[in-house]
Every structure is written in structure tokens, then in C-alpha cells.
Design a protein around this motif. Structure first.
Motif, PDB file in Angstrom:
ATOM      1  N   LYS A 475      -2.118   6.764  -3.241  1.00 37.67           N
ATOM      2  CA  LYS A 475      -1.054   5.777  -3.024  1.00 37.67           C
ATOM      3  C   LYS A 475      -0.415   5.959  -1.643  1.00 37.67           C
ATOM      4  O   LYS A 475      -0.140   4.984  -0.934  1.00 37.67           O
ATOM      5  CB  LYS A 475       0.008   5.897  -4.115  1.00 37.67           C
ATOM      6  CG  LYS A 475      -0.454   5.457  -5.485  1.00 37.67           C
ATOM      7  CD  LYS A 475       0.661   5.669  -6.510  1.00 37.67           C
ATOM      8  CE  LYS A 475       0.216   5.273  -7.913  1.00 37.67           C
ATOM      9  NZ  LYS A 475       1.286   5.511  -8.917  1.00 37.67           N
ATOM     10  N   GLU A 476      -0.176   7.215  -1.270  1.00 36.04           N
ATOM     11  CA  GLU A 476       0.415   7.489   0.034  1.00 36.04           C
ATOM     12  C   GLU A 476      -0.504   7.024   1.164  1.00 36.04           C
ATOM     13  O   GLU A 476      -0.052   6.468   2.176  1.00 36.04           O
ATOM     14  CB  GLU A 476       0.699   8.988   0.169  1.00 36.04           C
ATOM     15  CG  GLU A 476       1.849   9.483  -0.680  1.00 36.04           C
ATOM     16  CD  GLU A 476       3.178   8.852  -0.281  1.00 36.04           C
ATOM     17  OE1 GLU A 476       3.397   8.606   0.921  1.00 36.04           O
ATOM     18  OE2 GLU A 476       3.979   8.567  -1.188  1.00 36.04           O
ATOM     19  N   ILE A 477      -1.807   7.257   1.001  1.00 40.18           N
ATOM     20  CA  ILE A 477      -2.771   6.822   2.019  1.00 40.18           C
ATOM     21  C   ILE A 477      -2.782   5.304   2.132  1.00 40.18           C
ATOM     22  O   ILE A 477      -2.776   4.736   3.232  1.00 40.18           O
ATOM     23  CB  ILE A 477      -4.183   7.352   1.677  1.00 40.18           C
ATOM     24  CG1 ILE A 477      -4.225   8.876   1.784  1.00 40.18           C
ATOM     25  CG2 ILE A 477      -5.233   6.729   2.603  1.00 40.18           C
ATOM     26  CD1 ILE A 477      -5.516   9.491   1.279  1.00 40.18           C
ATOM     27  N   ALA A 478      -2.787   4.624   0.981  1.00 38.09           N
ATOM     28  CA  ALA A 478      -2.818   3.153   0.979  1.00 38.09           C
ATOM     29  C   ALA A 478      -1.583   2.573   1.673  1.00 38.09           C
ATOM     30  O   ALA A 478      -1.680   1.610   2.446  1.00 38.09           O
ATOM     31  CB  ALA A 478      -2.925   2.640  -0.455  1.00 38.09           C
ATOM     32  N   LYS A 479      -0.429   3.164   1.425  1.00 34.84           N
ATOM     33  CA  LYS A 479       0.801   2.691   2.070  1.00 34.84           C
ATOM     34  C   LYS A 479       0.748   2.933   3.577  1.00 34.84           C
ATOM     35  O   LYS A 479       1.095   2.061   4.381  1.00 34.84           O
ATOM     36  CB  LYS A 479       2.013   3.398   1.468  1.00 34.84           C
ATOM     37  CG  LYS A 479       2.310   3.013   0.038  1.00 34.84           C
ATOM     38  CD  LYS A 479       3.498   3.839  -0.490  1.00 34.84           C
ATOM     39  CE  LYS A 479       3.765   3.529  -1.958  1.00 34.84           C
ATOM     40  NZ  LYS A 479       4.888   4.353  -2.493  1.00 34.84           N
ATOM     41  N   ARG A 480       0.305   4.149   3.947  1.00 36.76           N
ATOM     42  CA  ARG A 480       0.303   4.516   5.358  1.00 36.76           C
ATOM     43  C   ARG A 480      -0.712   3.698   6.165  1.00 36.76           C
ATOM     44  O   ARG A 480      -0.451   3.279   7.299  1.00 36.76           O
ATOM     45  CB  ARG A 480       0.000   6.012   5.494  1.00 36.76           C
ATOM     46  CG  ARG A 480       0.147   6.549   6.915  1.00 36.76           C
ATOM     47  CD  ARG A 480      -0.050   8.041   6.968  1.00 36.76           C
ATOM     48  NE  ARG A 480      -1.407   8.451   6.618  1.00 36.76           N
ATOM     49  CZ  ARG A 480      -1.717   9.174   5.558  1.00 36.76           C
ATOM     50  NH1 ARG A 480      -0.773   9.570   4.741  1.00 36.76           N
ATOM     51  NH2 ARG A 480      -2.964   9.504   5.315  1.00 36.76           N
ATOM     52  N   GLU A 481      -1.871   3.449   5.573  1.00 40.80           N
ATOM     53  CA  GLU A 481      -2.943   2.731   6.271  1.00 40.80           C
ATOM     54  C   GLU A 481      -2.889   1.227   6.039  1.00 40.80           C
ATOM     55  O   GLU A 481      -3.696   0.474   6.615  1.00 40.80           O
ATOM     56  CB  GLU A 481      -4.304   3.267   5.801  1.00 40.80           C
ATOM     57  CG  GLU A 481      -4.516   4.755   6.034  1.00 40.80           C
ATOM     58  CD  GLU A 481      -4.605   5.105   7.506  1.00 40.80           C
ATOM     59  OE1 GLU A 481      -5.033   4.230   8.301  1.00 40.80           O
ATOM     60  OE2 GLU A 481      -4.244   6.241   7.862  1.00 40.80           O
ATOM     61  N   ASN A 482      -1.940   0.801   5.164  1.00 40.91           N
ATOM     62  CA  ASN A 482      -1.815  -0.630   4.840  1.00 40.91           C
ATOM     63  C   ASN A 482      -3.129  -1.196   4.303  1.00 40.91           C
ATOM     64  O   ASN A 482      -3.622  -2.246   4.744  1.00 40.91           O
ATOM     65  CB  ASN A 482      -1.346  -1.433   6.060  1.00 40.91           C
ATOM     66  CG  ASN A 482      -0.844  -2.821   5.671  1.00 40.91           C
ATOM     67  OD1 ASN A 482      -0.415  -3.047   4.523  1.00 40.91           O
ATOM     68  ND2 ASN A 482      -0.899  -3.763   6.592  1.00 40.91           N
ATOM     69  N   ILE A 483      -3.707  -0.480   3.331  1.00 40.39           N
ATOM     70  CA  ILE A 483      -4.948  -0.903   2.691  1.00 40.39           C
ATOM     71  C   ILE A 483      -4.783  -0.777   1.184  1.00 40.39           C
ATOM     72  O   ILE A 483      -3.795  -0.215   0.696  1.00 40.39           O
ATOM     73  CB  ILE A 483      -6.155  -0.052   3.157  1.00 40.39           C
ATOM     74  CG1 ILE A 483      -5.901   1.441   2.851  1.00 40.39           C
ATOM     75  CG2 ILE A 483      -6.424  -0.269   4.655  1.00 40.39           C
ATOM     76  CD1 ILE A 483      -7.064   2.347   3.228  1.00 40.39           C
TER      77      ILE A 483
END
Length: 491
Positions: A475-483
Motif C-alpha cells: 500500500k505504501e509503495i502504491a501511494k508513493r509511486e501513484n500506481i
């Protein structure tokens, strides 16, 4: 996952447990190099085979343990037994008789061990009891002259009362003996160590942190029992250095091997203990104190566990079983300091046996008359209380639709979770089920990826190997990368 079954029905000591585990371990050279590199009190251990009733058992090779210390002890022992060092004996038997007895002893000493001539042995400064005839003051004057001549600075500085044994001539033999006893007590304290010193020794080894903690916990169990039996505080419990260095080395070996054998569960046989006898020593009571809360058989003429073995079994054993059916891969045989102490260790794999590894409790709760917000709050409270899982199942009742909540939890949490459910729901009853559970061997590892450090859940067993990223990290990666979550690719 591996389990071991320890059969200690014929008694056990630390040596027999270590020997049996060593017998199971394939890389024996690696173990010996590792354990002997600790140099705990300069202890070195090795193993050999001992044949008992045509069966071969592993045992610790006492002949090769700590040769340096053994030589030192041998020298100390010979000195203590030498008649001439007990010079105050002359005060009671008479100086002339004393000289005759000492001459007899000296005649039995070989030239190899004692190169001094009789005249050298009878030299005035070495023969302190001469003062009995010439007078103590004159003796001191002569001795001072000799010390200056020989520049015996060490002896001059170390003029502690018991060393200057002729002081008995002035203060009286009874008072002298009292001072000797006081000095022996001080010497005992000097030759003993406390639990915190043992922990410091353990910390200096290069063992993993979790293994060190296991070893410390074992000695803590032992110390608590000793304090209880002796009626003293834990901080006052002393361990004799000569023995405790061996014990620390042995326990380090046991903890190391259990870790290296990848043992996840330890099952022990019921413990046999003898009924109390008039000649029971303190170790009998200490071992019994440790074994409180453990199933035991009280028998006549049985071999007990030593206190340290009892502490090891109590700390590591997850379960005590009278009769066990097991599919085992190997057996280790160990014999203790005495040949009638025999330990067997069976090792097997859960995955090959398809035996459920633990139990869980399921609690079913009807959530009628509760809205979504109330149910969400119940979920939040239960998850904070440590339940393994909680979810709802839609059900159709005669009065309409409702939800059935199922809560999965560990058995030890059952009482507290039941109270939580009654407190935060409108339920009047809770239904209960108990399940056996198969569990993969799980761990969490931090792995560096192109998105940075990510936690992965790694699970093995039953022929499978699963690697899954932690959802919160995704979830953190998706938020940070906007994916989206589906777009995250670790390749």
C-alpha cells in the motif's frame, strides 16, 4: 518442521543430554570448533563412544577436558595433602613428633617432584614451626633477615593471617582456627561466581542473541530453585568456579545444537523421580523445586535428573507425554557422568507425519441488532486484543438476515477474548469449537527491491515454499509511486 522427543526416564544430566544431541548432529567438527572457541574457563570438550550392554552411547571425553586446569588442580591437591603444609599440626602433636612425621613424608617424595635436599627442606625460614622452640619473636627476626636476603617481596606483602600460621603460637590454637575458618569463607567467595557473572560470560560468546537468551533463562531457572531451597535471595546464590565453567560450556552446547538441528518443538517423556530418602542431598531438593508443574512418576530406586538437566528439560519442553507414537528419522544416544544415566533423543519431521502442530479456538457470535459501525468497532477491539483472525458470515434467520462473527484465537487467550466479546457486543451466548491446525514454518524477512526495503512473508513446509510481500508495504509503495497494487512488479 522438526520435533525431538527426549526420553529421560532413566534420569538425565547435562552431559547425557549434550552427548545425545551431539550424536544426532551431522557436522560434528563444526560443533567442536565452535564450542571450544568459547574458551569458557579454558574448558575444551571432546566426545567418544562408550559401550554399555553391547550398545554404543556417546559421552563426553573426561580424559581430554581442560588438561591445563586438571594439572593445576592436581598440583593444588598434592599441596593440600602434603603433611608439611599443615604445620600447625605440630602445635598439637609436639614439634619433635611433627618433624619425624614430616621426614617420613619427605622420604616418599621422588627426586623428580622435589629436587630439594633434606637440609634445604629443613631450612629455618621454610620451617616456621621452629618458632615453637626458639620463640615467636626470635623467629620473626630470623625470618625477616631471610626475606631481605632472598628479596622475597611477595611473601612480605602477602603477610595475611592464615599465611603466617605461627600467629597461633601467640593468640592460641582455638582462636587461630576461627581465623582460618573466616579465611576459608573468603576464599570460597573468591572461588565462586554469581548469576550476573555467568550472564556476562555468556554474553562474551559469539552465539546468536536468541541462543544466549535461552542459556541465560536456563541458569535463571536453576538459580531461582537454588535460592528457594537454600532460603536466600537470588543475588546471594554462588556457583563454584571449578564446576560452573563446565556447566556453562555444556548448556551452550545444548542450546547451540537445538538451534542448529532446527528444532521447533521439544517433547519430553514423563520424568521419574525417587521418593525422598534420609541421605538426599541439596541437588535432590533443587531438582524437585525445578520440576514443579511438570508430570512426574515417583518411584523407588530411580535415577533423578540433576538440577541443571531439570532446568534444560523444563525450559525447552513444549509437552510432556507418557506414551508417544512417532515417526523418527534418527536417534541420538548419550550417557552421563554415571553409566546408569542414559538419554535417548528421537528426531522427526512434522511434515512427513502430517500431524497438526497446534490448536486454535473458534468462537461464534450472533451479531443480530448490531449495525455496521458497531461491528467495525468490535473488530478493532478484538484485533487489538491479539486474536488471530475475525470475520463475519451472512446468515438467514427466521426473522430475517443477520451476521455471524467467527473469532479465531490461541487457547491461552480464550478467557480474555470471551470477556471482550460480551463487553462490546449484544450477544447473550458464545459458541465454541476447537480445531487442530496445520501451520507452515513462517518468518518475515526484509528484502531490498527497486522500490526500497520491503517486508516479505516467507513460509515453508509440506513441500511448498511461499513468498508474499507484506500488504501494508504494498500500500505504501502504491501511494508513493501513484500506481495500483496490481501494477507493482518486483522483477
Amino acid at each position: 518442521m522438526k520435533q525431538i522427543y527426549v526420553n529421560c526416564s532413566n534420569g538425565a544430566d547435562c552431559e547425557s543430554i549434550l552427548s545425545a544431541l551431539y550424536d544426532l548432529y551431522d557436522n560434528k567438527i563444526e560443533f567442536l570448533n565452535e564450542i571450544n572457541n568459547f574458551k569458557i574457563g579454558d574448558i575444551r570438550i571432546s566426545f567418544n563412544d562408550r559401550k554399555i550392554n553391547n550398545n554404543v552411547f556417546k559421552c563426553i571425553n573426561k580424559d581430554k577436558i581442560d588438561n591445563v586446569n586438571k594439572e593445576k588442580k592436581s598440583n593444588d591437591s598434592s599441596n593440600e595433602e602434603d603433611f608439611s603444609l599443615d604445620s600447625l599440626y605440630a602445635y598439637e602433636v609436639g614439634y619433635d613428633d611433627y618433624l619425624k612425621e614430616r621426614a617420613t613424608i619427605n622420604n616418599n617424595v621422588t627426586n623428580e617432584n622435589n629436587e630439594k635436599s633434606d637440609s634445604e627442606i629443613m631450612d629455618f625460614p621454610l620451617d616456621g614451626l621452629y618458632a615453637y622452640e626458639v620463640g615467636y619473636d626470635d623467629y620473626l627476626k630470623e625470618r625477616n633477615k631471610y626475606q631481605k636476603k632472598e628479596q622475597d617481596v611477595k611473601h612480605e606483602q602477602n603477610n595475611d593471617f592464615p599465611v603466617d600460621s605461627l600467629c597461633a603460637f601467640e593468640i592460641g590454637y582455638d582462636d587461630y582456627l576461627k581465623e582460618i575458618i573466616k579465611n576459608h569463607e573468603k576464599e570460597h567467595e573468591h572461588n565462586s561466581i554469581l548469576l550476573n557473572e555467568i550472564n556476562n560470560i555468556i554474553d562474551k560468546t559469539n552465539l546468536d542473541f536468541n541462543i544466549k537468551e535461552d542459556i541465560k533463562n536456563i541458569f535463571s531457572i536453576l538459580t531461582l530453585a537454588m535460592a528457594k531451597v537454600q532460603g536466600i535471595d537470588v543475588s546471594e546464590v554462588h556457583f563454584h568456579k571449578d564446576k560452573i565453567f563446565y556447566d556453562i560450556t555444556y548448556v551452550c552446547g545444548v542450546a547451540y545444537l537445538i538451534n542448529k538441528l532446527n528444532v521447533k518443538k521439544v517433547i519430553s517423556s514423563f520424568i521419574s523421580v525417587s521418593n525422598m530418602s534420609n541421605n538426599a542431598d541439596s541437588s535432590y531438593y533443587i531438582a524437585n523445586e525445578i520440576l514443579k508443574g511438570i508430570p512426574v512418576h515417583v518411584k523407588e530406586n530411580t535415577k533423578n535428573l540433576t538440577p541443571l538437566a531439570a532446568a534444560i528439560i523444563k525450559y525447552y519442553s513444549d509437552e510432556f507425554i507418557k506414551d508417544l507414537s512417532i515417526v523418527y528419522n534418527n536417534i541420538g544416544y548419550g550417557v552421563g557422568e554415571s553409566e546408569d544415566i542414559l538419554v535417548e533423543v528421537f528426531i522427526g519431521d512434522y511434515n512427513n507425519q502430517l500431524i497438526p502442530e497446534d490448536k486454535v479456538i473458534s468462537l461464534l457470535v450472533d451479531l443480530s441488532d448490531m449495525n455496521t459501525n458497531e461491528i467495525d468497532f468490535v473488530f478493532e477491539r478484538l484485533l487489538q486484543s491479539g486474536v488471530l483472525d475475525v470475520y463475519t458470515i451472512p446468515i438467514h434467520k427466521k426473522n430475517g438476515y443477520s451476521s455471524l462473527m467467527e473469532v479465531i484465537l490461541n487457547p491461552e487467550d480464550e478467557e480474555s477474548i470471551v470477556k471482550e466479546i460480551f463487553k462490546y457486543t449484544k450477544a447473550f451466548d458464545i459458541r465454541r469449537k476447537e480445531y487442530d491446525r496445520y501451520v507452515l514454518d513462517k518468518k518475515v524477512e526484509n528484502i531490498y527491491t527497486k522500490y526500497g526495503m520491503v517486508r516479505f512473508n516467507i513460509a515453508k513446509g509440506f513441500g511448498v515454499n511461499k513468498v508474499e510481500p507484506e500488504i501494508e508495504d504494498l500500500k505504501e509503495i502504491a501511494k508513493r509511486e501513484n500506481i495500483t497494487l496490481d501494477e507493482i512488479d518486483f522483477k
